[in-house]
Motif scaffolding. Sequence first.
Motif, PDB file in Angstrom:
ATOM      1  N   VAL A 126       0.663  -0.955   0.184  1.00 44.93           N
ATOM      2  CA  VAL A 126       0.071  -0.140  -0.008  1.00 44.93           C
ATOM      3  C   VAL A 126       1.002   1.398  -0.302  1.00 44.93           C
ATOM      4  O   VAL A 126       1.484   1.672   0.877  1.00 44.93           O
ATOM      5  CB  VAL A 126      -0.603   0.048   0.894  1.00 44.93           C
ATOM      6  CG1 VAL A 126      -1.516   1.215   1.342  1.00 44.93           C
ATOM      7  CG2 VAL A 126      -1.992  -0.922   1.247  1.00 44.93           C
ATOM      8  N   ILE A 127       0.669   2.325  -1.327  1.00 51.40           N
ATOM      9  CA  ILE A 127       1.418   3.567  -1.354  1.00 51.40           C
ATOM     10  C   ILE A 127       0.518   4.324  -0.882  1.00 51.40           C
ATOM     11  O   ILE A 127      -0.134   5.171  -2.331  1.00 51.40           O
ATOM     12  CB  ILE A 127       2.054   3.776  -2.465  1.00 51.40           C
ATOM     13  CG1 ILE A 127       2.814   2.405  -2.614  1.00 51.40           C
ATOM     14  CG2 ILE A 127       3.144   5.211  -2.968  1.00 51.40           C
ATOM     15  CD1 ILE A 127       3.568   2.771  -4.067  1.00 51.40           C
ATOM     16  N   GLY A 128       0.636   5.181   0.160  1.00 52.61           N
ATOM     17  CA  GLY A 128      -0.003   6.339   0.048  1.00 52.61           C
ATOM     18  C   GLY A 128       0.536   7.452   0.151  1.00 52.61           C
ATOM     19  O   GLY A 128       1.798   7.803   0.270  1.00 52.61           O
ATOM     20  N   ILE A 129      -0.174   8.568  -0.257  1.00 51.52           N
ATOM     21  CA  ILE A 129       0.002   9.659  -0.967  1.00 51.52           C
ATOM     22  C   ILE A 129      -0.669  10.617  -0.738  1.00 51.52           C
ATOM     23  O   ILE A 129      -2.118  10.378  -0.807  1.00 51.52           O
ATOM     24  CB  ILE A 129       0.714   9.542  -2.366  1.00 51.52           C
ATOM     25  CG1 ILE A 129       1.088   8.464  -2.949  1.00 51.52           C
ATOM     26  CG2 ILE A 129       0.978  10.813  -3.257  1.00 51.52           C
ATOM     27  CD1 ILE A 129       1.572   8.286  -4.240  1.00 51.52           C
ATOM     28  N   GLY A 130      -0.249  11.801  -0.222  1.00 51.96           N
ATOM     29  CA  GLY A 130      -0.985  12.900   0.456  1.00 51.96           C
ATOM     30  C   GLY A 130      -0.272  14.608  -0.443  1.00 51.96           C
ATOM     31  O   GLY A 130       1.352  14.333  -0.602  1.00 51.96           O
ATOM     32  N   VAL A 131      -0.792  14.988  -1.132  1.00 53.06           N
ATOM     33  CA  VAL A 131      -0.358  16.675  -1.746  1.00 53.06           C
ATOM     34  C   VAL A 131      -1.395  16.993  -1.929  1.00 53.06           C
ATOM     35  O   VAL A 131      -2.179  17.490  -2.226  1.00 53.06           O
ATOM     36  CB  VAL A 131      -0.388  16.550  -3.117  1.00 53.06           C
ATOM     37  CG1 VAL A 131       0.266  17.755  -4.472  1.00 53.06           C
ATOM     38  CG2 VAL A 131       0.945  14.859  -3.450  1.00 53.06           C
ATOM     39  N   ASN A 132      -0.641  18.444  -0.898  1.00 48.96           N
ATOM     40  CA  ASN A 132      -0.994  19.813  -1.076  1.00 48.96           C
ATOM     41  C   ASN A 132      -1.027  20.358  -2.531  1.00 48.96           C
ATOM     42  O   ASN A 132      -0.780  20.845  -2.737  1.00 48.96           O
ATOM     43  CB  ASN A 132      -0.738  20.644  -0.370  1.00 48.96           C
ATOM     44  CG  ASN A 132      -0.065  19.935   1.012  1.00 48.96           C
ATOM     45  OD1 ASN A 132      -1.296  19.028   1.362  1.00 48.96           O
ATOM     46  ND2 ASN A 132       0.444  20.866   2.402  1.00 48.96           N
ATOM     47  N   VAL A 133      -2.784  20.315  -3.100  1.00 51.14           N
ATOM     48  CA  VAL A 133      -2.459  21.297  -4.245  1.00 51.14           C
ATOM     49  C   VAL A 133      -4.044  22.261  -4.006  1.00 51.14           C
ATOM     50  O   VAL A 133      -3.338  22.857  -4.653  1.00 51.14           O
ATOM     51  CB  VAL A 133      -4.035  19.520  -5.046  1.00 51.14           C
ATOM     52  CG1 VAL A 133      -4.406  20.012  -5.958  1.00 51.14           C
ATOM     53  CG2 VAL A 133      -3.044  18.400  -5.467  1.00 51.14           C
ATOM     54  N   ALA A 134      -5.204  21.819  -3.536  1.00 50.31           N
ATOM     55  CA  ALA A 134      -5.949  23.294  -3.327  1.00 50.31           C
ATOM     56  C   ALA A 134      -5.380  23.844  -1.878  1.00 50.31           C
ATOM     57  O   ALA A 134      -5.643  25.353  -2.036  1.00 50.31           O
ATOM     58  CB  ALA A 134      -7.460  23.465  -3.344  1.00 50.31           C
ATOM     59  N   GLU A 135      -4.873  23.870  -1.130  1.00 50.00           N
ATOM     60  CA  GLU A 135      -4.201  24.259   0.254  1.00 50.00           C
ATOM     61  C   GLU A 135      -3.407  23.861   1.457  1.00 50.00           C
ATOM     62  O   GLU A 135      -3.470  22.878   0.600  1.00 50.00           O
ATOM     63  CB  GLU A 135      -5.508  24.145   1.022  1.00 50.00           C
ATOM     64  CG  GLU A 135      -5.745  25.097   2.528  1.00 50.00           C
ATOM     65  CD  GLU A 135      -6.786  24.069   2.964  1.00 50.00           C
ATOM     66  OE1 GLU A 135      -6.732  24.609   4.444  1.00 50.00           O
ATOM     67  OE2 GLU A 135      -8.158  24.158   2.861  1.00 50.00           O
ATOM     68  N   ALA A 136      -2.578  24.815   1.552  1.00 52.53           N
ATOM     69  CA  ALA A 136      -1.652  24.873   2.708  1.00 52.53           C
ATOM     70  C   ALA A 136      -2.013  24.746   3.389  1.00 52.53           C
ATOM     71  O   ALA A 136      -2.509  25.569   4.577  1.00 52.53           O
ATOM     72  CB  ALA A 136      -0.697  25.841   2.276  1.00 52.53           C
ATOM     73  N   PRO A 137      -2.141  23.344   4.450  1.00 49.76           N
ATOM     74  CA  PRO A 137      -2.746  23.313   5.625  1.00 49.76           C
ATOM     75  C   PRO A 137      -1.594  23.918   6.373  1.00 49.76           C
ATOM     76  O   PRO A 137      -0.723  24.524   6.574  1.00 49.76           O
ATOM     77  CB  PRO A 137      -2.286  21.786   5.805  1.00 49.76           C
ATOM     78  CG  PRO A 137      -2.204  21.043   4.568  1.00 49.76           C
ATOM     79  CD  PRO A 137      -1.518  22.197   3.511  1.00 49.76           C
ATOM     80  N   ASN A 148      -1.585  24.585  -6.027  1.00 49.55           N
ATOM     81  CA  ASN A 148      -2.776  25.529  -6.877  1.00 49.55           C
ATOM     82  C   ASN A 148      -2.000  27.200  -6.601  1.00 49.55           C
ATOM     83  O   ASN A 148      -2.338  27.820  -7.812  1.00 49.55           O
ATOM     84  CB  ASN A 148      -3.818  25.608  -6.381  1.00 49.55           C
ATOM     85  CG  ASN A 148      -4.533  24.060  -7.577  1.00 49.55           C
ATOM     86  OD1 ASN A 148      -3.903  23.592  -8.494  1.00 49.55           O
ATOM     87  ND2 ASN A 148      -5.628  24.168  -7.386  1.00 49.55           N
ATOM     88  N   ALA A 149      -0.809  27.855  -5.498  1.00 46.90           N
ATOM     89  CA  ALA A 149       0.017  28.075  -5.623  1.00 46.90           C
ATOM     90  C   ALA A 149       0.596  28.826  -5.885  1.00 46.90           C
ATOM     91  O   ALA A 149       1.722  29.635  -5.989  1.00 46.90           O
ATOM     92  CB  ALA A 149      -0.085  28.596  -4.007  1.00 46.90           C
ATOM     93  N   LEU A 150       1.421  27.814  -6.769  1.00 48.12           N
ATOM     94  CA  LEU A 150       2.923  27.730  -7.480  1.00 48.12           C
ATOM     95  C   LEU A 150       2.693  27.844  -8.696  1.00 48.12           C
ATOM     96  O   LEU A 150       3.708  27.421  -9.732  1.00 48.12           O
ATOM     97  CB  LEU A 150       3.658  26.498  -7.171  1.00 48.12           C
ATOM     98  CG  LEU A 150       3.361  26.815  -5.452  1.00 48.12           C
ATOM     99  CD1 LEU A 150       4.346  25.556  -4.721  1.00 48.12           C
ATOM    100  CD2 LEU A 150       4.683  28.287  -5.084  1.00 48.12           C
TER     101      LEU A 150
END
Length: 242
Positions: A126-137, A148-150
Amino acid sequence: MTLIDLYDALPSTQTEALNRLRAGDRGPRWIRAERQTAGQGRMGRQWDGPSGNLMASWYGVLPVEMRRVTQLSFVTALAVTDTIRPLLSAPDPLKIKWPNDVLYNGRKLGGILVQSESLDDGLGIVIGIGVNVAEAPDVQTYGTAAVNALTDRPRTLETVLKALDAALTQRLAEWLKNGFEVTAAQWWDQAYGRDRACLIEQNDQALTGTILGLDEFGALRVRDQDGKIHAIASGSVKYPEA
């Protein structure tokens, strides 16, 4: 294109994928959640997953030995940068921090968690991937960034995951065919912190040195201030500005 199962909310895509493998589902398949309530990170940490960011886990069975599973964090990190780099207005600050973070100008853009499960017919991955696309937590302990800010043109999660699926499929095939040496060299080309001293905290010990690359299983090779080389298999790596 690998099939994708989409959920409005899950405690964790990682847990769902592991449960499927244990129940006999061999994939390969993606699980994506619009929102996670108990996302998993490295060393038992929680991964903050607000809606609008990519939270997904790939699962399947791979013909590899258990001792090679650690290499998959680096295979996956390259797939993530393959996906993100073409989207960025200024791609040079995109780097990979050992063992599983993707950074932009030192701020966390994404993270990876690889888990394995011994099955009767092979090794479940299992390969879990999290990418901040819309929001920087908003995280107190480190800086964050969002794709999306870059970029000049915001991307949808569907577009990002489609590109990631293609990149991961290719990277896995190359790794299975060619071994880890090429992956390790390509990881080093994008490695964060190779130009400065680092502090490694491991259990109750601390080590200061400079990173040299990866060993054959993905441990971080570090030269300390006396010239001795260490292989760091686990621990926390910090840099002066972090």
